[in-house]
Write a protein that holds these residues in place. Structure first.
Motif, PDB file in Angstrom:
ATOM      1  N   SER A  50      -7.313   3.512  -6.852  1.00 47.18           N
ATOM      2  CA  SER A  50      -8.337   4.074  -5.974  1.00 47.18           C
ATOM      3  C   SER A  50      -8.087   3.666  -4.525  1.00 47.18           C
ATOM      4  O   SER A  50      -8.394   4.418  -3.599  1.00 47.18           O
ATOM      5  CB  SER A  50      -9.729   3.625  -6.416  1.00 47.18           C
ATOM      6  OG  SER A  50      -9.885   2.226  -6.247  1.00 47.18           O
ATOM      7  N   LYS A  51      -7.524   2.488  -4.351  1.00 44.31           N
ATOM      8  CA  LYS A  51      -7.198   2.009  -3.000  1.00 44.31           C
ATOM      9  C   LYS A  51      -5.726   2.214  -2.674  1.00 44.31           C
ATOM     10  O   LYS A  51      -5.283   1.890  -1.568  1.00 44.31           O
ATOM     11  CB  LYS A  51      -7.536   0.520  -2.874  1.00 44.31           C
ATOM     12  CG  LYS A  51      -9.019   0.207  -2.989  1.00 44.31           C
ATOM     13  CD  LYS A  51      -9.280  -1.282  -2.830  1.00 44.31           C
ATOM     14  CE  LYS A  51     -10.774  -1.573  -2.947  1.00 44.31           C
ATOM     15  NZ  LYS A  51     -11.060  -3.034  -2.849  1.00 44.31           N
ATOM     16  N   LYS A  52      -4.978   2.748  -3.633  1.00 45.95           N
ATOM     17  CA  LYS A  52      -3.540   2.932  -3.454  1.00 45.95           C
ATOM     18  C   LYS A  52      -2.893   1.631  -2.966  1.00 45.95           C
ATOM     19  O   LYS A  52      -2.217   1.595  -1.904  1.00 45.95           O
ATOM     20  CB  LYS A  52      -3.240   4.086  -2.498  1.00 45.95           C
ATOM     21  CG  LYS A  52      -3.601   5.454  -3.062  1.00 45.95           C
ATOM     22  CD  LYS A  52      -3.138   6.569  -2.147  1.00 45.95           C
ATOM     23  CE  LYS A  52      -3.185   7.920  -2.836  1.00 45.95           C
ATOM     24  NZ  LYS A  52      -4.508   8.310  -3.324  1.00 45.95           N
ATOM     25  N   SER A  65       0.851  -1.188   0.000  1.00 50.63           N
ATOM     26  CA  SER A  65       0.000   0.000   0.000  1.00 50.63           C
ATOM     27  C   SER A  65       0.884   1.234   0.000  1.00 50.63           C
ATOM     28  O   SER A  65       2.010   1.192   0.513  1.00 50.63           O
ATOM     29  CB  SER A  65      -0.935   0.005   1.217  1.00 50.63           C
ATOM     30  OG  SER A  65      -0.183   0.031   2.407  1.00 50.63           O
ATOM     31  N   TYR A  66       0.381   2.314  -0.582  1.00 52.37           N
ATOM     32  CA  TYR A  66       1.165   3.539  -0.648  1.00 52.37           C
ATOM     33  C   TYR A  66       0.250   4.732  -0.384  1.00 52.37           C
ATOM     34  O   TYR A  66      -0.966   4.560  -0.252  1.00 52.37           O
ATOM     35  CB  TYR A  66       1.858   3.662  -2.010  1.00 52.37           C
ATOM     36  CG  TYR A  66       0.924   3.638  -3.198  1.00 52.37           C
ATOM     37  CD1 TYR A  66       0.559   2.418  -3.782  1.00 52.37           C
ATOM     38  CD2 TYR A  66       0.407   4.806  -3.733  1.00 52.37           C
ATOM     39  CE1 TYR A  66      -0.302   2.387  -4.862  1.00 52.37           C
ATOM     40  CE2 TYR A  66      -0.452   4.781  -4.811  1.00 52.37           C
ATOM     41  CZ  TYR A  66      -0.807   3.563  -5.378  1.00 52.37           C
ATOM     42  OH  TYR A  66      -1.665   3.537  -6.450  1.00 52.37           O
ATOM     43  N   LYS A  67       0.837   5.922  -0.300  1.00 52.58           N
ATOM     44  CA  LYS A  67       0.052   7.057   0.203  1.00 52.58           C
ATOM     45  C   LYS A  67      -0.182   8.173  -0.809  1.00 52.58           C
ATOM     46  O   LYS A  67      -1.196   8.859  -0.743  1.00 52.58           O
ATOM     47  CB  LYS A  67       0.729   7.644   1.452  1.00 52.58           C
ATOM     48  CG  LYS A  67       0.797   6.656   2.611  1.00 52.58           C
ATOM     49  CD  LYS A  67       1.602   7.209   3.774  1.00 52.58           C
ATOM     50  CE  LYS A  67       1.739   6.146   4.860  1.00 52.58           C
ATOM     51  NZ  LYS A  67       2.711   6.561   5.903  1.00 52.58           N
ATOM     52  N   ARG A 102      -3.892  -1.797 -14.907  1.00 49.50           N
ATOM     53  CA  ARG A 102      -4.530  -2.478 -13.777  1.00 49.50           C
ATOM     54  C   ARG A 102      -3.901  -3.821 -13.474  1.00 49.50           C
ATOM     55  O   ARG A 102      -3.937  -4.294 -12.332  1.00 49.50           O
ATOM     56  CB  ARG A 102      -6.025  -2.661 -14.048  1.00 49.50           C
ATOM     57  CG  ARG A 102      -6.772  -1.366 -14.077  1.00 49.50           C
ATOM     58  CD  ARG A 102      -6.730  -0.672 -12.710  1.00 49.50           C
ATOM     59  NE  ARG A 102      -7.161   0.708 -12.792  1.00 49.50           N
ATOM     60  CZ  ARG A 102      -6.310   1.733 -12.775  1.00 49.50           C
ATOM     61  NH1 ARG A 102      -5.002   1.537 -12.689  1.00 49.50           N
ATOM     62  NH2 ARG A 102      -6.759   2.969 -12.843  1.00 49.50           N
ATOM     63  N   GLU A 103      -3.333  -4.441 -14.513  1.00 48.86           N
ATOM     64  CA  GLU A 103      -2.740  -5.764 -14.319  1.00 48.86           C
ATOM     65  C   GLU A 103      -1.627  -5.949 -15.335  1.00 48.86           C
ATOM     66  O   GLU A 103      -1.706  -5.456 -16.459  1.00 48.86           O
ATOM     67  CB  GLU A 103      -3.818  -6.833 -14.514  1.00 48.86           C
ATOM     68  CG  GLU A 103      -3.382  -8.243 -14.180  1.00 48.86           C
ATOM     69  CD  GLU A 103      -4.555  -9.219 -14.175  1.00 48.86           C
ATOM     70  OE1 GLU A 103      -5.593  -8.888 -13.586  1.00 48.86           O
ATOM     71  OE2 GLU A 103      -4.416 -10.294 -14.770  1.00 48.86           O
TER      72      GLU A 103
END
Lengths: 117, 116
Positions: free
Chosen positions: B68-70, B24-26, B54-55
């Motif tokens: 969207s979710k980082k 995860s990132y910010k 996306r992939e």
């Protein structure tokens, strides 16, 4: 050369001693980065060169740290008056592309493991 | 300071099983990269995924990115003992006005152990 070469592989320094770490990037690579990796952590950015210009040195921890790349190829990271908290692996990375041309994967050297005693 | 957080911190599996690592990132990114590091060695670039992708696949590697979710995930299929290493995600910041040079911010890594 075929890859990024760093020397020495290992360095033991007495506290207060000055050290110089060398990085030979891939020939023709424009961008050169130095990272510091503490034990069990991910690498942290120290400084960035585009050719001979040091464009970002915001990651250098103190004024005891100094880096140069005078002819746009080989780079040296110098640490003056080493302290125990300087003990880490120092990694160099290079890339053929420069500022504003889009980052891609980088080629890293094997690093220099510095131990300050 | 490190932007990314990776989980799990350590993963132990049997040869042949799949390994999934998350990152995860910010902040906004231009791309996200995954690197592998064998003990005492430098980092090896595995795969890069851009913010508009996306992939992505490369051999036994599959990377996903959800801006969207980082977050990102790295899947290694049919793992081998030789895959034993630390795996790091790294983000390059969004290109603001064409001035980005791709400074990477790394996560803390996942230590993967594959038992033969």
């Amino acid at each position: 050369g075929a890859g990024v070469s760093q020397s020495p592989r290992y360095k033991v320094a007495k506290r207060g001693q000055d050290v110089a770490l060398r990085c030979d990037p891939i020939s023709g690579h424009v961008s050169l980065f130095w990272y510091q990796q503490a034990l069990g952590q991910g690498p942290e950015f120290l400084t960035y060169f585009q050719n001979e210009a040091q464009l970002d040195k915001s990651g250098l921890p103190s004024d005891r740290f100094f880096a140069e790349r005078p002819e746009g190829s080989v780079s040296t990271l110098k640490i003056q008056r080493t302290q125990q908290e300087d003990s880490a692996v120092y990694l160099c990375a290079s890339s053929p592309t420069g500022r504003g041309k889009g980052p891609n994967g980088y080629t890293f050297g094997s690093g220099t493991r510095l131990t300050v005693v | 300071s490190q932007q990314g957080e990776e989980d799990p911190q350590a993963l132990s599996i049997q040869e042949g099983e799949n390994a999934t690592m998350n990152c995860s990132y910010k902040t906004s990114i231009n791309n996200l990269q995954w690197y592998r590091q064998n003990s005492g060695r430098g980092l090896v670039h595995l795969i890069l995924i851009r913010s508009n992708e996306r992939e992505k696949h490369s051999g036994r590697l599959r990377v996903t990115l959800d801006t969207s979710k980082k977050s990102s995930s790295l899947l290694i299929t049919a793992s081998r003992a030789a895959d034993t290493a630390s795996y790091f995600c790294a983000t390059a910041p969004a290109n603001a006005g064409g001035t980005s040079y791709g400074k990477l911010t790394f996560g803390q890594g996942t230590i993967l152990t594959v038992h033969p």
